[in-house]
Design an enzyme around this catalytic site. Structure first.
Site, PDB file in Angstrom:
ATOM      1  N   ASN A   7      65.119  29.110  34.873  1.00  0.00           N
ATOM      2  CA  ASN A   7      65.674  30.317  35.509  1.00  0.00           C
ATOM      3  C   ASN A   7      67.090  30.469  34.967  1.00  0.00           C
ATOM      4  OD1 ASN A   7      66.634  32.323  37.125  1.00  0.00           O
ATOM      5  ND2 ASN A   7      66.131  31.323  39.075  1.00  0.00           N
ATOM      6  N   GLU A 383      59.704  29.167  44.198  1.00  0.00           N
ATOM      7  CA  GLU A 383      59.432  30.081  43.089  1.00  0.00           C
ATOM      8  C   GLU A 383      59.107  29.320  41.807  1.00  0.00           C
ATOM      9  OE1 GLU A 383      63.156  31.867  44.497  1.00  0.00           O
ATOM     10  OE2 GLU A 383      62.414  33.729  43.646  1.00  0.00           O
TER      11      GLU A 383
END
Ligand code: ADP
Length: 398
Positions: A7, A383
């Site tokens: 990320n 996530e």
């Protein structure tokens, strides 16, 4: 299969590494402050519990990834970087084109670069992370998982703005929605917890916040729109406002576009309104001391979230369950209580003591009481795990 999840933000690179056998997270880390004089690295080895905290000078995302890969090898959770067979990248904006896990090719990167127009704060940083992986892990497959993807199922009436239609046709101006990976993950967990859990409202309330209406596992509306600025007030974003405020500030107060962008995205929300902080914990400290403005901040946020939930009760034609997740949703019991108190007309009620104890949950917790017609859950989001699983399924699709 060993899967790395990346990320990549404008000045940070977060990662987790998973083994698809059992889906255990082996190691997680964050490099924060890329481009600044001193960068912080925090790492956690889940195999032996060891934590690492270091400082270094890191100029760009490629250096950040190189540094992180060094720490992974040092931790011995894997022995060789060649063990990393695939990398799942969180990519914020997939536009109308990408709504499935997508293998990254030169053409995909070109399209993502074009889509950067729609997400100038996010997509360029995501692309940096992708390019760093292509360079440093040349044998691994790179898969993009889009934040917008889960909301691809919204109907037209939910995703179109009442602007001249040509703005949608010519400039792709529509509502896209974000945090899709999180909404998908927690709604899937909720569906496993409750049979016939077909109408779910998921409240992802963190630094960035959004609410989604999910019917039979599909997103049919969500509070963020063309950009992540729409919806409920967030850490520093204003959420819904009358767009005429922008003209007023430009014409009467002579603010520039950049200044307004900065105000709405970085100086509003909890931070701007409370004048205390964007961090809910610090606002709560003041609420406990009966600070009137802090109490108003908490009430304003609760009111606006309850209003969205009520709107989505109509979108879904009733609610089976409400899910709270992310940094604030998982921990701020007082916010959850304040919101649910505003929804009594829906025959929703809370088990107050269970709710108060539901902080930093490791697994889902039901916080509704026995007589509540709607199940209320606190579900920790994950996530990265969702990205890893979607990456794995893309690789094995052939
Ligand atoms: P991001 O959108 O950056 O992923 P998170 O979901 O991690 O954000 O949420 C971060 C926010 O969560 C913090 O800014 C803080 O307001 C809130 N938070 C974290 N821990 C707590 C807590 N124990 N109580 C209340 N709020 C918390």
């Amino acid at each position: 299969m060993i899967i790395l999840v990346i990320n990549s933000g404008s000045s940070s690179l977060k990662f987790k590494i998973f083994n698809s056998k059992g889906w255990n997270c082996l190691y997680k880390g964050i490099v924060d402050g890329i481009g600044l004089k001193l960068c912080h690295f925090e790492g956690k080895n889940y195999v032996n519990g060891a934590k690492t905290s270091k400082q270094s000078s890191i100029k760009n995302h490629q250096e950040a990834l190189k540094y992180s890969l060094g720490r992974i090898i040092e931790s011995a959770v894997i022995t060789d970087l060649k063990d990393i067979k695939s990398v799942g990248h969180r990519v914020v904006h997939g536009g109308e084109k990408y709504y499935k896990p997508t293998k990254i090719t030169a053409t995909v990167i070109k399209t993502l670069e074009k889509l950067s127009e729609l997400a100038p704060l996010h997509n360029p940083a995501n692309i940096q992370g992708i390019k760093a992986c292509q360079k440093l892990l040349p044998k691994a497959s790179n898969i993009a998982i889009f934040d917008t993807a889960f909301h691809h199922t919204m109907p037209k009436e939910a995703y179109l703005y009442a602007l001249p239609y040509k703005f949608y046709k010519n400039y792709d101006i529509r509502r896209y929605g974000f945090h899709g990976t999180s909404h998908k993950y927690v709604s899937q967990v909720a569906r496993k917890l409750l049979k016939n859990n077909n109408r779910i409202i998921t409240c992802h309330i963190g630094n960035g916040s959004s609410i989604a209406a999910i019917k039979n596992g599909k997103s049919i509306d969500t509070s963020m729109g063309f950009t992540p600025l729409e919806g409920i007030p967030m850490g520093t974003r204003c959420g819904d406002i009358d767009p005429a405020i922008v003209f007023y500030l430009m014409e009467k107060k002579h603010y520039t576009t950049d200044q307004i962008d900065d105000i709405l995205n970085k100086k509003s929300g909890l931070k701007g309104f409370s004048g205390i902080s964007q961090d809910m914990r610090l606002i709560w400290e003041k609420v406990k001391k009966q600070d009137e403005h802090a109490i108003l901040t908490l009430n304003l946020l609760s009111y606006r979230i309850a209003k969205y939930i009520s709107a989505y009760a109509s979108t879904l034609n009733g609610i089976d369950s409400i899910v709270f997740t992310a940094g604030i949703g998982e921990n701020a019991w007082y916010l959850r209580e304040n919101i649910i108190n505003r929804l009594k007309y829906l025959h929703i009620s809370l088990n107050k003591s269970v709710n108060k104890e539901a902080i930093y949950p490791k697994s889902p917790i039901e916080i509704s009481d026995k007589k509540s017609k709607v199940k209320i859950y606190v579900i920790p989001t994950n996530e990265e795990l969702e990205i890893a699983k979607q990456t794995f399924s893309q690789i094995n699709r052939k």
